[in-house]
Design a protein around this motif. Structure first.
Motif, PDB file in Angstrom:
ATOM      1  N   LEU A  84      -3.424   3.980  -0.713  1.00 49.74           N
ATOM      2  CA  LEU A  84      -4.796   4.135  -0.245  1.00 49.74           C
ATOM      3  C   LEU A  84      -4.799   4.684   1.181  1.00 49.74           C
ATOM      4  CD1 LEU A  84      -6.235   0.734  -1.508  1.00 49.74           C
ATOM      5  CD2 LEU A  84      -6.717   2.997  -2.469  1.00 49.74           C
ATOM      6  N   LYS A  85      -5.690   5.612   1.441  1.00 48.85           N
ATOM      7  CA  LYS A  85      -5.835   6.175   2.779  1.00 48.85           C
ATOM      8  C   LYS A  85      -6.686   5.229   3.612  1.00 48.85           C
ATOM      9  CE  LYS A  85      -7.235  10.406   5.183  1.00 48.85           C
ATOM     10  NZ  LYS A  85      -7.854  11.753   5.025  1.00 48.85           N
ATOM     11  N   LEU A  86      -6.077   4.629   4.626  1.00 51.05           N
ATOM     12  CA  LEU A  86      -6.764   3.600   5.403  1.00 51.05           C
ATOM     13  C   LEU A  86      -7.615   4.174   6.531  1.00 51.05           C
ATOM     14  CD1 LEU A  86      -3.853   0.998   5.654  1.00 51.05           C
ATOM     15  CD2 LEU A  86      -5.688   1.124   3.958  1.00 51.05           C
ATOM     16  N   HIS A  87      -7.170   5.269   7.105  1.00 48.52           N
ATOM     17  CA  HIS A  87      -7.906   5.896   8.208  1.00 48.52           C
ATOM     18  C   HIS A  87      -8.366   7.291   7.792  1.00 48.52           C
ATOM     19  CE1 HIS A  87      -6.870   2.743  11.090  1.00 48.52           C
ATOM     20  NE2 HIS A  87      -5.681   2.733  10.525  1.00 48.52           N
ATOM     21  N   HIS A  88      -9.619   7.556   7.972  1.00 45.65           N
ATOM     22  CA  HIS A  88     -10.216   8.829   7.580  1.00 45.65           C
ATOM     23  C   HIS A  88     -10.612   9.604   8.832  1.00 45.65           C
ATOM     24  CE1 HIS A  88     -10.663   7.570   3.283  1.00 45.65           C
ATOM     25  NE2 HIS A  88     -10.565   6.402   3.859  1.00 45.65           N
ATOM     26  N   ASN A 143       0.823  -1.206   0.000  1.00 44.89           N
ATOM     27  CA  ASN A 143       0.000   0.000   0.000  1.00 44.89           C
ATOM     28  C   ASN A 143       0.858   1.257   0.000  1.00 44.89           C
ATOM     29  OD1 ASN A 143      -2.600   1.375   0.176  1.00 44.89           O
ATOM     30  ND2 ASN A 143      -1.972   1.927   2.243  1.00 44.89           N
ATOM     31  N   LYS A 144       1.912   1.252   0.807  1.00 53.29           N
ATOM     32  CA  LYS A 144       2.796   2.417   0.875  1.00 53.29           C
ATOM     33  C   LYS A 144       3.562   2.610  -0.422  1.00 53.29           C
ATOM     34  CE  LYS A 144       6.432   4.534   3.684  1.00 53.29           C
ATOM     35  NZ  LYS A 144       7.294   4.389   4.889  1.00 53.29           N
ATOM     36  N   LYS A 145       3.950   1.507  -1.051  1.00 54.07           N
ATOM     37  CA  LYS A 145       4.792   1.576  -2.248  1.00 54.07           C
ATOM     38  C   LYS A 145       3.992   1.802  -3.518  1.00 54.07           C
ATOM     39  CE  LYS A 145       9.027   0.925  -3.978  1.00 54.07           C
ATOM     40  NZ  LYS A 145      10.205   1.737  -3.587  1.00 54.07           N
ATOM     41  N   TYR A 146       2.827   1.147  -3.640  1.00 52.22           N
ATOM     42  CA  TYR A 146       2.125   1.158  -4.917  1.00 52.22           C
ATOM     43  C   TYR A 146       0.673   1.672  -4.861  1.00 52.22           C
ATOM     44  CZ  TYR A 146       6.043  -1.902  -6.074  1.00 52.22           C
ATOM     45  OH  TYR A 146       7.297  -2.419  -6.243  1.00 52.22           O
ATOM     46  N   ILE A 180      -8.052  -2.198   2.336  1.00 54.05           N
ATOM     47  CA  ILE A 180      -7.498  -2.205   0.977  1.00 54.05           C
ATOM     48  C   ILE A 180      -8.572  -2.455  -0.083  1.00 54.05           C
ATOM     49  CG2 ILE A 180      -5.874  -3.319  -0.605  1.00 54.05           C
ATOM     50  CD1 ILE A 180      -4.505  -1.634   1.536  1.00 54.05           C
ATOM     51  N   LEU A 181      -9.244  -3.587  -0.025  1.00 52.81           N
ATOM     52  CA  LEU A 181     -10.176  -3.947  -1.098  1.00 52.81           C
ATOM     53  C   LEU A 181     -11.375  -2.998  -1.172  1.00 52.81           C
ATOM     54  CD1 LEU A 181     -10.220  -7.865  -0.983  1.00 52.81           C
ATOM     55  CD2 LEU A 181      -8.683  -6.304  -2.199  1.00 52.81           C
ATOM     56  N   LEU A 182     -12.012  -2.738  -0.042  1.00 52.70           N
ATOM     57  CA  LEU A 182     -13.153  -1.818  -0.031  1.00 52.70           C
ATOM     58  C   LEU A 182     -12.724  -0.418  -0.454  1.00 52.70           C
ATOM     59  CD1 LEU A 182     -16.166  -1.349   0.731  1.00 52.70           C
ATOM     60  CD2 LEU A 182     -15.384  -0.784   3.027  1.00 52.70           C
ATOM     61  N   ASN A 183     -11.611   0.040   0.095  1.00 55.49           N
ATOM     62  CA  ASN A 183     -11.082   1.356  -0.259  1.00 55.49           C
ATOM     63  C   ASN A 183     -10.753   1.456  -1.742  1.00 55.49           C
ATOM     64  OD1 ASN A 183     -10.659   3.680   1.382  1.00 55.49           O
ATOM     65  ND2 ASN A 183      -9.507   2.416   2.802  1.00 55.49           N
TER      66      ASN A 183
END
Length: 249
Positions: free
Chosen positions: A59-63, A53-56, A123-126
């Motif tokens: 996605l923002k995991l926490h809103h 997630n960090k590399k590719y 990840i998937l939902l985001n």
């Protein structure tokens, strides 16, 4: 439904399933059968997902939370009801469980909760939402796709338990996934979904004494399917069209 969003989401899921299968067959070749291998799996997969997630993915995991305590309690109303049942089971089972078993169960439940919520909701939902228009049908599609993948993933447990037990687990995971996805969308935080997931798994492992589930009776099927209807209903109520302006994404 945005087909590109669905394809990338399913693609990410398939990559992780491939990694899991490789790890699983490595265990088989090495003759490792302990339940504790689940902890190693989940920790390794969690680190891998965070790195990817960090590399590719980026996605923002926490809103940012922007909801009152009363609203937060309403959103988590069904989990709170179930917490009371889980705590009751703890009162009965914990006095007869040794310290090693309690610590082992905590590690098993926590590692599974953190990885599965990070991957399926974070990840998937985001990913589905970030690559789709912000409308009701897109949110609903994201919830359904991520929950279906969550349920299907549990079919991997066929390696260690009966088809009936695994199918029931998969259906149950799909229903739970809908509620947890809705809670994530309404709160913008994974901590509430991780908390419920942990409480559920900890209680289940504590009661069953294993991550493997026995072949269910017809009564157990009916009981769990009833609970699944509650999960699905709660999720749909939380993200119904009238609540779209309250979604945190």
């Amino acid at each position: 439904m945005n087909l590109k969003a669905m394809k990338t989401t399913v693609g990410i899921w398939l990559c992780l399933i491939g990694v899991f299968v490789i790890i699983h067959f490595t265990y088989l070749l090495a003759g490792i059968k302990s339940d504790n291998r689940v902890i190693v799996d989940d920790v390794l997969l969690t680190l891998l997902v965070l790195f990817l997630n960090k590399k590719y993915l980026h996605l923002k995991l926490h809103h940012r939370l922007n909801i009152s305590l009363s609203e937060l309690l309403k959103i988590n109303s069904l989990p709170i009801v179930f917490y009371l049942f889980y705590l009751t089971a703890w009162v009965v089972k914990l006095p007869n469980a040794g310290l090693y078993r309690i610590v082992d169960t905590i590690l098993l439940a926590l590692s599974a909760a953190v990885f599965e919520e990070l991957f399926f909701r974070g990840i998937l939902l985001n990913n589905m939402i970030q690559h789709s228009k912000r409308n009701f049908s897109s949110y609903l599609s994201a919830i359904l796709v991520s929950s279906i993948l969550f349920g299907v993933t549990h079919m991997i447990n066929l390696f260690g338990q009966s088809f009936s037990a695994t199918l029931l687990q998969a259906v149950n995971a799909f229903a739970i996934g809908i509620m947890l996805a809705a809670i994530y969308l309404r709160t913008g935080s994974l901590k509430w979904t991780i908390l419920y997931h942990f409480m559920l798994d900890f209680t289940g492992i504590l009661v069953n004494r294993s991550v493997v589930i026995a072949t269910p009776t017809s009564q157990k099927w009916l009981g769990i399917l009833f609970v699944d209807l509650l999960y699905i209903s709660a999720g749909m109520i939380l993200v119904r069209k009238e609540q779209q302006n309250k979604l945190e994404f």
